[in-house]
Design a protein around this motif. Structure first.
Motif, PDB file in Angstrom:
ATOM      1  N   GLU A  96      47.182  25.138  57.244  1.00 24.85           N
ATOM      2  CA  GLU A  96      48.295  24.621  57.589  1.00 24.85           C
ATOM      3  C   GLU A  96      48.419  23.170  57.627  1.00 24.85           C
ATOM      4  OE1 GLU A  96      50.660  24.965  61.895  1.00 24.85           O
ATOM      5  OE2 GLU A  96      49.145  25.961  61.540  1.00 24.85           O
ATOM      6  N   ALA A  97      47.479  22.494  57.972  1.00 28.41           N
ATOM      7  CA  ALA A  97      47.464  20.955  58.004  1.00 28.41           C
ATOM      8  C   ALA A  97      47.518  20.492  56.819  1.00 28.41           C
ATOM      9  CB  ALA A  97      46.000  20.643  58.422  1.00 28.41           C
ATOM     10  N   ASN A  98      46.943  21.321  55.588  1.00 29.54           N
ATOM     11  CA  ASN A  98      47.072  20.744  54.153  1.00 29.54           C
ATOM     12  C   ASN A  98      48.529  20.666  53.729  1.00 29.54           C
ATOM     13  OD1 ASN A  98      44.491  19.672  54.063  1.00 29.54           O
ATOM     14  ND2 ASN A  98      43.597  21.785  53.254  1.00 29.54           N
ATOM     15  N   VAL A  99      49.063  21.947  54.264  1.00 28.25           N
ATOM     16  CA  VAL A  99      50.561  22.512  53.640  1.00 28.25           C
ATOM     17  C   VAL A  99      51.579  21.440  54.292  1.00 28.25           C
ATOM     18  CG1 VAL A  99      52.267  24.238  53.556  1.00 28.25           C
ATOM     19  CG2 VAL A  99      50.010  24.847  52.793  1.00 28.25           C
ATOM     20  N   LEU A 100      51.441  21.466  55.444  1.00 25.42           N
ATOM     21  CA  LEU A 100      52.143  20.378  56.358  1.00 25.42           C
ATOM     22  C   LEU A 100      52.336  18.823  55.871  1.00 25.42           C
ATOM     23  CD1 LEU A 100      51.718  21.655  60.115  1.00 25.42           C
ATOM     24  CD2 LEU A 100      53.824  21.942  58.605  1.00 25.42           C
ATOM     25  N   LYS A 101      51.271  18.593  55.401  1.00 23.79           N
ATOM     26  CA  LYS A 101      51.005  17.048  55.181  1.00 23.79           C
ATOM     27  C   LYS A 101      52.013  17.047  53.608  1.00 23.79           C
ATOM     28  CE  LYS A 101      46.158  16.210  56.114  1.00 23.79           C
ATOM     29  NZ  LYS A 101      44.958  15.996  55.872  1.00 23.79           N
ATOM     30  N   LYS A 102      52.007  17.873  52.722  1.00 25.04           N
ATOM     31  CA  LYS A 102      52.821  17.947  51.860  1.00 25.04           C
ATOM     32  C   LYS A 102      54.423  18.050  51.787  1.00 25.04           C
ATOM     33  CE  LYS A 102      52.717  21.888  48.744  1.00 25.04           C
ATOM     34  NZ  LYS A 102      52.254  22.411  47.596  1.00 25.04           N
ATOM     35  N   LEU A 103      54.629  18.814  52.929  1.00 20.22           N
ATOM     36  CA  LEU A 103      55.981  19.278  53.085  1.00 20.22           C
ATOM     37  C   LEU A 103      56.557  18.049  53.898  1.00 20.22           C
ATOM     38  CD1 LEU A 103      55.633  22.872  54.488  1.00 20.22           C
ATOM     39  CD2 LEU A 103      56.318  22.092  52.107  1.00 20.22           C
ATOM     40  N   GLN A 104      57.672  17.743  52.851  1.00 27.72           N
ATOM     41  CA  GLN A 104      58.465  16.496  53.793  1.00 27.72           C
ATOM     42  C   GLN A 104      60.270  16.811  53.763  1.00 27.72           C
ATOM     43  OE1 GLN A 104      57.217  13.493  54.792  1.00 27.72           O
ATOM     44  NE2 GLN A 104      55.012  14.358  54.485  1.00 27.72           N
ATOM     45  N   HIS A 105      60.532  17.468  54.752  1.00 23.96           N
ATOM     46  CA  HIS A 105      61.978  17.866  54.808  1.00 23.96           C
ATOM     47  C   HIS A 105      62.476  17.581  56.182  1.00 23.96           C
ATOM     48  CE1 HIS A 105      65.527  20.503  54.593  1.00 23.96           C
ATOM     49  NE2 HIS A 105      65.285  20.390  53.456  1.00 23.96           N
ATOM     50  N   PRO A 106      63.846  17.175  56.194  1.00 25.65           N
ATOM     51  CA  PRO A 106      64.329  16.784  57.433  1.00 25.65           C
ATOM     52  C   PRO A 106      64.460  17.872  58.348  1.00 25.65           C
ATOM     53  CG  PRO A 106      66.155  16.707  55.884  1.00 25.65           C
ATOM     54  CD  PRO A 106      64.821  16.826  55.317  1.00 25.65           C
ATOM     55  N   GLN A 107      64.216  19.012  57.976  1.00 25.98           N
ATOM     56  CA  GLN A 107      64.366  20.236  59.005  1.00 25.98           C
ATOM     57  C   GLN A 107      63.111  21.227  59.051  1.00 25.98           C
ATOM     58  OE1 GLN A 107      68.544  21.096  56.855  1.00 25.98           O
ATOM     59  NE2 GLN A 107      68.300  22.813  58.628  1.00 25.98           N
ATOM     60  N   VAL A 116      66.270  24.951  53.211  1.00 24.01           N
ATOM     61  CA  VAL A 116      64.862  24.544  53.556  1.00 24.01           C
ATOM     62  C   VAL A 116      64.093  25.747  53.128  1.00 24.01           C
ATOM     63  CG1 VAL A 116      63.316  24.315  55.583  1.00 24.01           C
ATOM     64  CG2 VAL A 116      65.895  23.778  55.937  1.00 24.01           C
ATOM     65  N   LEU A 117      64.138  26.942  53.025  1.00 24.45           N
ATOM     66  CA  LEU A 117      63.273  27.769  52.306  1.00 24.45           C
ATOM     67  C   LEU A 117      63.354  27.614  50.787  1.00 24.45           C
ATOM     68  CD1 LEU A 117      64.375  31.394  53.965  1.00 24.45           C
ATOM     69  CD2 LEU A 117      62.534  29.503  54.531  1.00 24.45           C
ATOM     70  N   ALA A 118      64.413  27.292  50.181  1.00 24.15           N
ATOM     71  CA  ALA A 118      64.382  26.777  48.747  1.00 24.15           C
ATOM     72  C   ALA A 118      63.538  25.800  48.404  1.00 24.15           C
ATOM     73  CB  ALA A 118      65.661  26.449  48.564  1.00 24.15           C
ATOM     74  N   TYR A 119      63.436  24.905  49.563  1.00 26.95           N
ATOM     75  CA  TYR A 119      62.332  23.474  49.245  1.00 26.95           C
ATOM     76  C   TYR A 119      60.962  24.082  49.431  1.00 26.95           C
ATOM     77  CZ  TYR A 119      59.607  19.677  50.716  1.00 26.95           C
ATOM     78  OH  TYR A 119      58.717  18.576  50.877  1.00 26.95           O
ATOM     79  N   ILE A 120      60.694  24.746  50.556  1.00 27.71           N
ATOM     80  CA  ILE A 120      59.103  25.348  50.830  1.00 27.71           C
ATOM     81  C   ILE A 120      58.857  26.072  49.397  1.00 27.71           C
ATOM     82  CG2 ILE A 120      59.281  24.714  53.485  1.00 27.71           C
ATOM     83  CD1 ILE A 120      59.161  27.809  53.560  1.00 27.71           C
TER      84      ILE A 120
END
Length: 564
Positions: free
Chosen positions: A89-100, A159-163
């Motif tokens: 989770e930490a590694n994934v969150l580090k790479k996710l950059q989205h305002p929502q 947001v889902l399209a982004y992740i």
């Protein structure tokens, strides 16, 4: 201050580990983690840890969320798998950059006592989750409109399209993992504890935990391939988002909308939407992953315009509110008749004024004593007030503002007469043995100078009688807003610690599935706080507010059991 572990063992607030079972306890308010993050309050708990609202005392005192890794597992291989999920989770969150999506700040490893603890630090999102918003709507007899749900889909699908473009599947989309952010009115996707990155060669993620699949996702919201096989596709998230939309539209849990025996959803019955939106949602919840939309962008192209969406009657009127709109004369006559029989009064006209009846009925066969002596009345109230109290397990939660609501039976702020109150109470099937003493207790708590003095039918007591009626009316309103089942309302006044002990045994034996006793406490406290924000949850009178707490919990347990 007392703290409770997940097994409901009682501990002093200064303890870090349960003195009974050794389980890590919630961090205390005011405690500083890593010499930087000061705990403000406990926000909640999941399968792998707790979350806290904290203040970053080293950077302009900004608020943030601290997510603690504290899995409830014992075996070494289980602990390793849980830790792997947390680190992923930490590694994934580090790479996710989205305002929502809440911004990731840091991951921490902190030694507390002799044990290492891991934390994630993220942005704090100020707002209510969509499950809370739905409950607020239901208290007003409403749900989300079709236009609102279409707008939500238009705002969250990107947001889902982004992740998904990052090869990430959330796996746990539901109303309580979407927060309506107050600052810009946009939905924010939270709780990436179940996120998985899809191996390019497989097209799905699957893990093993002690010989069994690690299954993540909520029953009813997650599709079959996820719950039964541990597989997750992009379309699995789209399925969960569609179910979330159906729940917001109808106000009903997924188990009520889906016939698992026939494998069909209640289209045209419980689910009533426009044909265009129905076609989109049907494709999103198709049983086979291959029959669903494969990409969020495809749904955005097919969605009808939110401005063109018309009301389809999806706002609901609660059964309770329908029941109390117009109390019938026949019921009122029955009340008068029963009152005469119980007091052995003359069978023709009532010999006592109408306002005094609730006080008399609260004393059963000794009702006449109310009219003959204030001393006896004071003794009865002393007994009522001296009833033992219980300690309701408590979890610190953020204060949720109380939303205004109308008063059925009221007329422009004027308190209803007692005949209306009696009719409403009977319509709701609430026993007088619970209701009348409850109102008495509230009244004399508010008017302590009147303790030991009974009200009379004299003109000088008219204001006090009206105030008693107002308190009774408000209590009925709160019980209606709680949306208790008929069974729960009928049992008010009869709940006890034995009921809670039964729920504890059911949770421990797995009869409630993955639903824990701590989650029951959290859900019940959350709803109770919205109804009675001024009541201290740590200690509630067993005969009054404690009964409503139990009733809310009983309904929650029933919902969990019916969802199996």
């Amino acid at each position: 201050m007392q703290l409770y572990c997940s097994r409901q063992h009682t501990n002093n607030g200064g303890n870090r580990f349960c003195t009974h079972c050794g389980e890590p306890l919630p961090l205390a308010v005011g405690q500083v983690v890593d010499n930087r993050y000061q705990i403000i309050r406990h926000l909640g708990q999941g399968g792998f840890g707790r979350t806290y609202l904290a203040e970053d005392i080293s950077q302009s005192h900004r608020t943030c969320v601290l997510k603690e890794f504290a899995p409830q597992v014992q075996e070494h291989q289980d602990l390793q798998k849980a830790k792997e999920l947390f680190e992923r989770e930490a590694n994934v969150l580090k790479k996710l950059q989205h305002p929502q999506i809440p911004r990731f700040h840091a991951s921490l490893q902190v030694k507390i006592g002799t044990k290492d603890f891991f934390f994630l630090v993220q942005d704090y999102v100020d707002g209510d989750n969509y499950y809370q918003l739905l409950e607020q709507r239901e208290n007003e007899g409403k749900t989300f409109s079709e236009e609102e749900v279409i707008t939500l889909l238009q705002q969250i699908l990107p947001v889902l399209a982004y992740i998904h473009s990052q090869d990430v599947v959330h796996r746990d989309i539901s109303p309580d993992n979407l927060i309506w952010r107050r600052s810009d009115n946009l939905p924010v996707l939270i709780d990436f504890g179940g996120v998985k990155q899809l191996p390019a060669s497989q097209g799905f993620w699957q893990t093993k935990l002690v010989g069994n699949n690690t299954l993540l996702g909520k029953k009813g919201y997650a599709p079959e391939e996820q719950l039964r096989q541990g597989k997750a596709f992009f379309s699995s998230d789209l399925y969960s988002l569609a179910v979330t939309s159906l729940v917001l539209l109808t106000g009903q849990e997924p188990q009520k909308l889906y016939d698992s025996y026939q494998g069909i959803w209640g289209w045209g019955k419980q689910i009533r939407v426009s044909s265009k939106l129905e076609a989109v949602l049907k494709k999103m919840v198709a049983y086979k992953p291959s029959d669903r939309y494969q990409r969020a962008e495809q749904i955005l192209k097919d969605l009808p315009s939110s401005s063109a969406a018309k009301s389809t009657g999806n706002s609901i009127t609660t059964k309770i509110k329908t029941m109390v709109v117009a109390p019938g004369r026949q019921r009122a006559s029955a009340i008068v008749s029963r009152f005469q029989n119980r007091t052995q009064a003359i069978a023709k006209p009532i010999s006592f004024p109408l306002w005094i009846r609730p006080f008399m009925m609260s004393l059963g066969g000794t009702a006449l004593v109310v009219l003959t002596g204030a001393g006896a009345w004071g003794v009865v109230n002393a007994v009522i007030r001296s009833v033992s109290s219980i300690t309701i397990p408590s979890i610190s939660l953020p204060q949720i503002p109380q939303f205004p609501s109308g008063k059925p039976g009221s007329d422009k702020g004027k308190n209803p007469n007692l005949q209306e109150i009696i009719s409403r109470r009977q319509q709701l099937e609430i026993t007088e043995g619970f209701f009348i003493p409850f109102v008495d207790d509230l009244f004399y708590t508010k008017k302590p100078e009147l303790k030991g003095r009974s009200l009379t039918s004299k003109p000088e007591d008219a204001g006090l009688r009206d105030e008693w009626s107002g308190i009774a009316d408000d209590l009925l309103n709160k019980i209606e807003q709680a949306k208790l089942s008929t069974e729960a309302r009928q049992k008010l006044g009869k709940y006890s610690q034995k009921d809670y002990d039964t729920w504890r045994r059911q949770a421990r034996s797995g009869q409630l599935g993955n639903y824990t006793l701590e989650q029951l406490n959290k859900d019940t406290n959350e709803k109770f706080d919205r109804l009675f924000p001024g009541q201290e949850r740590g200690k509630l009178n067993q005969k009054t507010f404690g009964q409503i707490w139990y009733a809310i919990a009983a309904d929650r347990v029933s919902k969990v059991q019916s969802g199996k």
